[in-house]
Design a protein around this motif. Structure first.
Motif, PDB file in Angstrom:
ATOM      1  N   TYR A  69       0.849  -1.191   0.000  1.00 10.69           N
ATOM      2  CA  TYR A  69       0.000   0.000   0.000  1.00 10.69           C
ATOM      3  C   TYR A  69       0.885   1.242   0.000  1.00 10.69           C
ATOM      4  CZ  TYR A  69      -4.272  -2.637   1.083  1.00 10.69           C
ATOM      5  OH  TYR A  69      -5.352  -3.486   1.035  1.00 10.69           O
ATOM      6  N   GLU A  70       0.265   2.365  -0.366  1.00  6.03           N
ATOM      7  CA  GLU A  70       0.934   3.662  -0.300  1.00  6.03           C
ATOM      8  C   GLU A  70       0.012   4.632   0.433  1.00  6.03           C
ATOM      9  OE1 GLU A  70       3.448   5.285  -3.592  1.00  6.03           O
ATOM     10  OE2 GLU A  70       1.850   6.810  -3.640  1.00  6.03           O
ATOM     11  N   LEU A  71       0.516   5.202   1.499  1.00  2.00           N
ATOM     12  CA  LEU A  71      -0.231   6.179   2.288  1.00  2.00           C
ATOM     13  C   LEU A  71       0.244   7.574   1.903  1.00  2.00           C
ATOM     14  CD1 LEU A  71      -2.148   6.975   4.622  1.00  2.00           C
ATOM     15  CD2 LEU A  71      -0.185   6.748   6.160  1.00  2.00           C
ATOM     16  N   ARG A  72      -0.714   8.417   1.499  1.00  2.00           N
ATOM     17  CA  ARG A  72      -0.418   9.805   1.164  1.00  2.00           C
ATOM     18  C   ARG A  72      -1.072  10.692   2.205  1.00  2.00           C
ATOM     19  NH1 ARG A  72      -1.325   9.725  -5.469  1.00  2.00           N
ATOM     20  NH2 ARG A  72       0.274   8.120  -5.885  1.00  2.00           N
ATOM     21  N   CYS A  73      -0.240  11.418   2.921  1.00  2.00           N
ATOM     22  CA  CYS A  73      -0.705  12.308   3.992  1.00  2.00           C
ATOM     23  C   CYS A  73      -0.321  13.734   3.618  1.00  2.00           C
ATOM     24  CB  CYS A  73      -0.076  11.894   5.326  1.00  2.00           C
ATOM     25  SG  CYS A  73      -0.378  13.044   6.677  1.00  2.00           S
ATOM     26  N   VAL A  74      -1.303  14.591   3.460  1.00  2.00           N
ATOM     27  CA  VAL A  74      -1.075  15.999   3.132  1.00  2.00           C
ATOM     28  C   VAL A  74      -1.288  16.822   4.400  1.00  2.00           C
ATOM     29  CG1 VAL A  74      -1.771  17.957   1.727  1.00  2.00           C
ATOM     30  CG2 VAL A  74      -1.798  15.657   0.752  1.00  2.00           C
ATOM     31  N   VAL A  75      -0.240  17.524   4.813  1.00  5.43           N
ATOM     32  CA  VAL A  75      -0.322  18.442   5.955  1.00  5.43           C
ATOM     33  C   VAL A  75      -0.707  19.810   5.408  1.00  5.43           C
ATOM     34  CG1 VAL A  75       0.899  19.419   7.924  1.00  5.43           C
ATOM     35  CG2 VAL A  75       1.453  17.105   7.142  1.00  5.43           C
ATOM     36  N   TRP A  76      -1.936  20.232   5.696  1.00  5.94           N
ATOM     37  CA  TRP A  76      -2.424  21.501   5.169  1.00  5.94           C
ATOM     38  C   TRP A  76      -2.084  22.663   6.095  1.00  5.94           C
ATOM     39  CZ3 TRP A  76      -4.082  21.426   0.292  1.00  5.94           C
ATOM     40  CH2 TRP A  76      -4.585  20.230  -0.227  1.00  5.94           C
ATOM     41  N   ASN A  77      -2.585  22.625   7.316  1.00  5.95           N
ATOM     42  CA  ASN A  77      -2.439  23.771   8.220  1.00  5.95           C
ATOM     43  C   ASN A  77      -2.265  23.282   9.643  1.00  5.95           C
ATOM     44  OD1 ASN A  77      -3.103  26.098   6.291  1.00  5.95           O
ATOM     45  ND2 ASN A  77      -4.949  24.832   6.108  1.00  5.95           N
ATOM     46  N   THR A  78      -1.805  24.192  10.480  1.00  7.04           N
ATOM     47  CA  THR A  78      -1.775  23.984  11.927  1.00  7.04           C
ATOM     48  C   THR A  78      -2.480  25.161  12.600  1.00  7.04           C
ATOM     49  OG1 THR A  78       0.353  25.116  12.214  1.00  7.04           O
ATOM     50  CG2 THR A  78       0.411  22.729  11.798  1.00  7.04           C
ATOM     51  N   ARG A  79      -3.021  24.880  13.764  1.00  8.98           N
ATOM     52  CA  ARG A  79      -3.683  25.918  14.557  1.00  8.98           C
ATOM     53  C   ARG A  79      -3.324  25.730  16.030  1.00  8.98           C
ATOM     54  NH1 ARG A  79      -4.442  27.613  10.249  1.00  8.98           N
ATOM     55  NH2 ARG A  79      -6.343  28.388   9.260  1.00  8.98           N
ATOM     56  N   LEU A  99      -5.308   6.285   1.116  1.00  6.40           N
ATOM     57  CA  LEU A  99      -4.638   4.993   1.055  1.00  6.40           C
ATOM     58  C   LEU A  99      -4.853   4.394  -0.329  1.00  6.40           C
ATOM     59  CD1 LEU A  99      -2.999   3.182   2.986  1.00  6.40           C
ATOM     60  CD2 LEU A  99      -5.084   1.899   3.407  1.00  6.40           C
ATOM     61  N   LEU A 100      -3.753   4.021  -0.989  1.00  4.68           N
ATOM     62  CA  LEU A 100      -3.799   3.490  -2.341  1.00  4.68           C
ATOM     63  C   LEU A 100      -3.078   2.149  -2.381  1.00  4.68           C
ATOM     64  CD1 LEU A 100      -2.758   6.707  -4.312  1.00  4.68           C
ATOM     65  CD2 LEU A 100      -5.070   5.932  -3.853  1.00  4.68           C
ATOM     66  N   THR A 101      -3.571   1.263  -3.221  1.00  8.51           N
ATOM     67  CA  THR A 101      -2.826   0.049  -3.503  1.00  8.51           C
ATOM     68  C   THR A 101      -1.650   0.382  -4.420  1.00  8.51           C
ATOM     69  OG1 THR A 101      -4.206  -0.495  -5.409  1.00  8.51           O
ATOM     70  CG2 THR A 101      -4.923  -1.322  -3.257  1.00  8.51           C
ATOM     71  N   ALA A 102      -0.755  -0.594  -4.593  1.00 12.25           N
ATOM     72  CA  ALA A 102       0.415  -0.344  -5.434  1.00 12.25           C
ATOM     73  C   ALA A 102       0.006  -0.037  -6.872  1.00 12.25           C
ATOM     74  CB  ALA A 102       1.354  -1.551  -5.387  1.00 12.25           C
ATOM     75  N   LYS A 103      -1.021  -0.709  -7.368  1.00 18.65           N
ATOM     76  CA  LYS A 103      -1.479  -0.454  -8.729  1.00 18.65           C
ATOM     77  C   LYS A 103      -2.103   0.922  -8.845  1.00 18.65           C
ATOM     78  CE  LYS A 103      -4.382  -2.415 -12.392  1.00 18.65           C
ATOM     79  NZ  LYS A 103      -5.315  -3.513 -12.756  1.00 18.65           N
ATOM     80  N   GLU A 104      -2.916   1.319  -7.866  1.00 20.03           N
ATOM     81  CA  GLU A 104      -3.531   2.647  -7.891  1.00 20.03           C
ATOM     82  C   GLU A 104      -2.479   3.737  -7.780  1.00 20.03           C
ATOM     83  OE1 GLU A 104      -7.780   1.356  -5.770  1.00 20.03           O
ATOM     84  OE2 GLU A 104      -6.185   2.335  -4.623  1.00 20.03           O
ATOM     85  N   ALA A 105      -1.451   3.503  -6.957  1.00 16.14           N
ATOM     86  CA  ALA A 105      -0.398   4.508  -6.825  1.00 16.14           C
ATOM     87  C   ALA A 105       0.383   4.672  -8.120  1.00 16.14           C
ATOM     88  CB  ALA A 105       0.536   4.118  -5.685  1.00 16.14           C
ATOM     89  N   GLU A 106       0.538   3.602  -8.876  1.00 18.29           N
ATOM     90  CA  GLU A 106       1.229   3.692 -10.154  1.00 18.29           C
ATOM     91  C   GLU A 106       0.386   4.420 -11.191  1.00 18.29           C
ATOM     92  OE1 GLU A 106       3.374   0.688 -13.401  1.00 18.29           O
ATOM     93  OE2 GLU A 106       2.398  -0.101 -11.586  1.00 18.29           O
ATOM     94  N   GLU A 107      -0.940   4.256 -11.117  1.00 20.13           N
ATOM     95  CA  GLU A 107      -1.816   4.943 -12.058  1.00 20.13           C
ATOM     96  C   GLU A 107      -1.998   6.409 -11.712  1.00 20.13           C
ATOM     97  OE1 GLU A 107      -5.353   2.688 -11.775  1.00 20.13           O
ATOM     98  OE2 GLU A 107      -4.625   0.988 -12.990  1.00 20.13           O
TER      99      GLU A 107
END
Length: 761
Positions: free
Chosen positions: A480-490, A668-676
């Motif tokens: 799997y591939e986890l993509r975490c986007v940190v947008w802001n802090t407060r 959360l993406l599978t390896a195939k989805e992350a490649e696409e």
């Protein structure tokens, strides 16, 4: 009157040609016919014998039974090649067969307390376990053998079985040691034979030179000669000819192994041998473990009883052979094939015609029941036309006794087969099981070297081909591939003070997955945040292997740089985010941490105002911003996406305090989805899914310093302008003086050198 079942001789040395057996007891001697060819058929041509004796009623006064094995040589020479002595004859005493008890091999007599027959030869049906009609259908494709295994172990987190699934019986000992199966020696027992001339004493453990397979039944005869004798035992015997069989050996795992390497671990691999055949490759080892999971199937053909001893060995792989033996266990396949408990193939709970738990035996349940009745001397079962009623013996069984409604599992099969399987379970036969066998080493006899969990299926070739084998291959992790986007802090804690005395922080965020610290990633720095607010628009990307059935991450890693093999660790998938304050001339200050388990992700708040700590006086919950309510959880592996605000906390004493808030989006993406759908880390190319613009940070300009500096400069000039002017004049005079001092010597030297050069010319 002792009745003797002389089945055969096993394990005699190769020099023995044509052995026979002598049974001596109470001054009487019984001689069996000679085995013509021990290598072709080690069973006696005639197996059942009756020996008339006068024995005392008290067991302690009964004489022992002495067994002598004699070989036949040239010129009538009959040397003794083995002997045994059977004491404690009370365990062989029984009652003669009654009229209502059909004779059969190894059937215990009525009233003896053995077996599962009633006083009139009735079967004792087990308590029916009706199916739950209201059970919800589950995804059959997700159920594999390992789900059944973990359900039997009581680990519900790794099992996805429902309440109406197959059940697996796990024995904590060998199948022969289970009391209800009588050591699998109900048909015939194994008596070790010793070297002639040697008499084992207490504490001595002589080496056997062979085995005698047989059984003794001692029962009284009527004293009145006019009364007919009771029916004899051992009238319905299986064929004594050797049988060619297919043996399937399923080895699941081992544990508590004794270490063999310097690191306190070992590299075990399997070796299975039957007769002259040996299976198993040394390169298929499991590195650096004392609890290996094998999930291996070995298929081997053999002729029983010529090849009856199955040996399963575990060896430790070494870079330079020979490998060390960890331990070995031996299984007598003949006992399993002859036992009336039908130990050669365990009965599953449900009958299925397809799928992962498909029926694997050679005969369907109805034919298995007919074969069981025929070998036990019982009348054949009678089925109704619909297959919902069966008459077996003098009892009638209805399918409704076992199933309160239609089956909810897939591929259930016809009612006739399901009912026959229920009746077979009522006979208390060996169920589908997993036995735990102890490993021993010949160099350290009597000391346990570990345990192995396995089971064995034996299929005689005379009954036809068996069903498909069970797939026990260990579960494979998925990437799997986890993509975490940190947008802001407060509301992040402010750890520094600027030049004008204002509190501020230079905020950045660090993230990694638990156990994968080498994938640690860091955002850029948001400088001079006066209110704990920060904008990042920064993407973290973590790649990992996840075992969905166990909900664990698989982490192969080497313990040391010189290690040859990787050690596999399993940890829960957990995302760790830390907020730090960047410092130039000292260590960075820790501001807070956020830990998110991806399988039990707390529901995020949609606005930063909703991400608040728990008010005082309200019972604490694991997540303080949820108040008294227990936080709802979600699995990122099911929902795949989540966005919102989560709290950062810091430990202060015995409590955790809210120290900031993070706005994140998790995908959360599978390896195939992350490649696409490729995406770069941070804001690097390809900056897609989603596109992350550079954040707007007003604190980057220094306009906020212009007004204070302007007022400070004007006030200093008004108060100290005379001193400032005098100081500037002195600095100018000093500069001129220094210039003259350093420049004058060079000028004078140049003027003196020029006249001297002219005079020389």
């Amino acid at each position: 009157a002792p009745q003797v079942l002389a089945w055969g001789l096993r394990g005699l040395r190769s020099g023995v040609r044509a052995p026979s057996l002598e049974v001596q007891c109470g001054g009487q001697t019984l001689r069996t016919p000679t085995i013509a060819d021990l290598a072709a058929n080690p069973n006696f041509p005639i197996n059942a014998f009756l020996l008339m004796l006068h024995l005392p009623a008290a067991e302690e006064y009964m004489p022992p039974i002495r067994l002598r094995v004699l070989d036949t040589r040239d010129f009538g020479y009959r040397p003794e090649v083995g002997w045994a002595c059977v004491r404690s004859l009370g365990q062989h005493c029984c009652q003669p067969h009654g009229e209502g008890q059909p004779p059969g091999p190894g059937n215990p007599p009525p009233g003896s307390g053995q077996g599962h027959w009633g006083h009139r030869g009735h079967l004792s049906p087990a308590h029916p376990a009706p199916h739950q009609v209201a059970e919800e259908e589950e995804d059959e494709d997700e159920d594999d053998w390992w789900s059944k295994f973990y359900a039997a172990m009581g680990d519900k987190a790794k099992s996805r079985q429902g309440t109406n699934r197959d059940r697996l019986k796990i024995y904590s000992c060998e199948l022969e040691a289970v009391p209800e199966f009588e050591g699998l020696q109900d048909f015939c027992q194994t008596f070790p034979l010793y070297q002639p001339g040697g008499h084992p004493t207490a504490g001595d453990d002589p080496m056997p030179v062979g085995e005698f397979k047989g059984l003794f039944h001692i029962y009284p005869l009527p004293e009145d000669p006019r009364v007919p004798p009771p029916p004899r035992h051992f009238q319905e015997l299986p064929p004594s000819q050797p049988q060619k069989c297919l043996v399937r050996v399923y080895i699941v795992r081992a544990f508590d192994l004794s270490p063999r390497d310097r690191n306190g671990l070992c590299d075990p691999y399997l070796r299975v041998s039957l007769g002259m055949k040996t299976l198993g490759q040394r390169d298929q080892y499991v590195p650096n473990t004392l609890e290996p999971v094998f999930g291996r199937l070995f298929e081997v053909t053999g002729t029983i009883p010529l090849e009856k001893d199955l040996r399963v060995s575990l060896l430790d792989y070494d870079l330079l052979p020979p490998d060390q033996e960890i331990g070995t266990t031996t299984i007598d396949l003949e006992n399993r094939l002859l036992s009336r408990f039908r130990a050669h193939c365990g009965l599953p709970t449900l009958y299925r015609t397809a799928g992962p738990s498909c029926w694997r035996d050679q005969l369907p349940p109805s034919q298995t029941l007919e074969h069981f009745a025929r070998t036990r001397g019982l009348p054949a079962p009678e089925f109704s036309a619909e297959g919902t009623t069966i008459t077996f013996g003098d009892q009638t069984f209805l399918l409704s006794h076992f199933e309160s409604g239609p089956p909810t599992h897939q591929y259930p099969g016809p009612p006739r087969e399901r009912l026959a399987l229920h009746v077979l379970h009522a006979c208390h036969l060996v169920p589908e099981h997993l036995e735990t066998r102890t490993l021993y080493n010949s160099t350290q006899p009597g000391l346990e070297q570990g345990k192995v969990q396995m089971w064995v299926d034996v299929f005689p070739a005379s009954l036809g081909p068996p069903g498909p084998a069970v797939d026990i291959t260990p579960r494979k992790p998925q990437r799997y591939e986890l993509r975490c986007v940190v947008w802001n802090t407060r509301d992040v804690d402010l750890g520094d003070t600027n030049l004008v005395g204002q509190r501020m922080s230079d905020i950045y965020v660090v993230g990694w997955l638990d156990g994968l610290e080498e994938q640690r990633q860091k955002t850029d720095v948001h400088y001079r945040s006066l209110h704990g607010d920060g904008g990042f628009n920064w993407r973290f990307i973590f790649s990992f292997e996840y075992l969905a059935a166990e909900q664990l991450c698989i982490l192969p890693q080497k313990e040391h740089f010189w290690s040859l093999d990787e050690t596999v660790l399993k940890v829960p998938p957990k995302l760790i985010l830390q907020v730090w304050d960047n410092d130039k001339f000292s260590a960075d200050d820790f501001l807070g941490v956020l830990e998110l388990e991806l399988t039990r992700l707390p529901q995020p708040a949609q606005h930063p105002q909703g991400c608040t700590p728990t008010p005082q006086g309200i019972p604490q919950s694991p997540w303080p911003w949820q108040g008294m309510r227990a936080p709802s959880r979600l699995s990122l592996f099911r929902q795949r996406r989540a966005r919102g605000w989560w709290p950062c906390t810091v430990q202060e004493g015995s409590k955790r305090r809210l120290s900031g808030k993070l706005e994140l989006s998790l995908e959360l993406l599978t390896a195939k989805e992350a490649e696409e759908r490729p995406a770069g880390k941070g804001r690097e190319d390809p900056n897609m899914y989603p596109t992350l613009p550079a954040p707007v940070r007003p604190e980057w300009s220094f306009l906020w310093l212009q007004a204070p500096l302007r007022s400070l400069r004007y006030s200093i000039w008004q108060q100290h302008r005379c001193r400032i002017s005098l100081g500037l004049a002195l600095l100018l005079l000093l500069a001129l003086l220094l210039t003259f001092v350093y420049a004058a010597p060079g000028y004078l030297a140049m003027k003196l050198v020029n006249p001297l050069q002219s005079l020389h010319l």
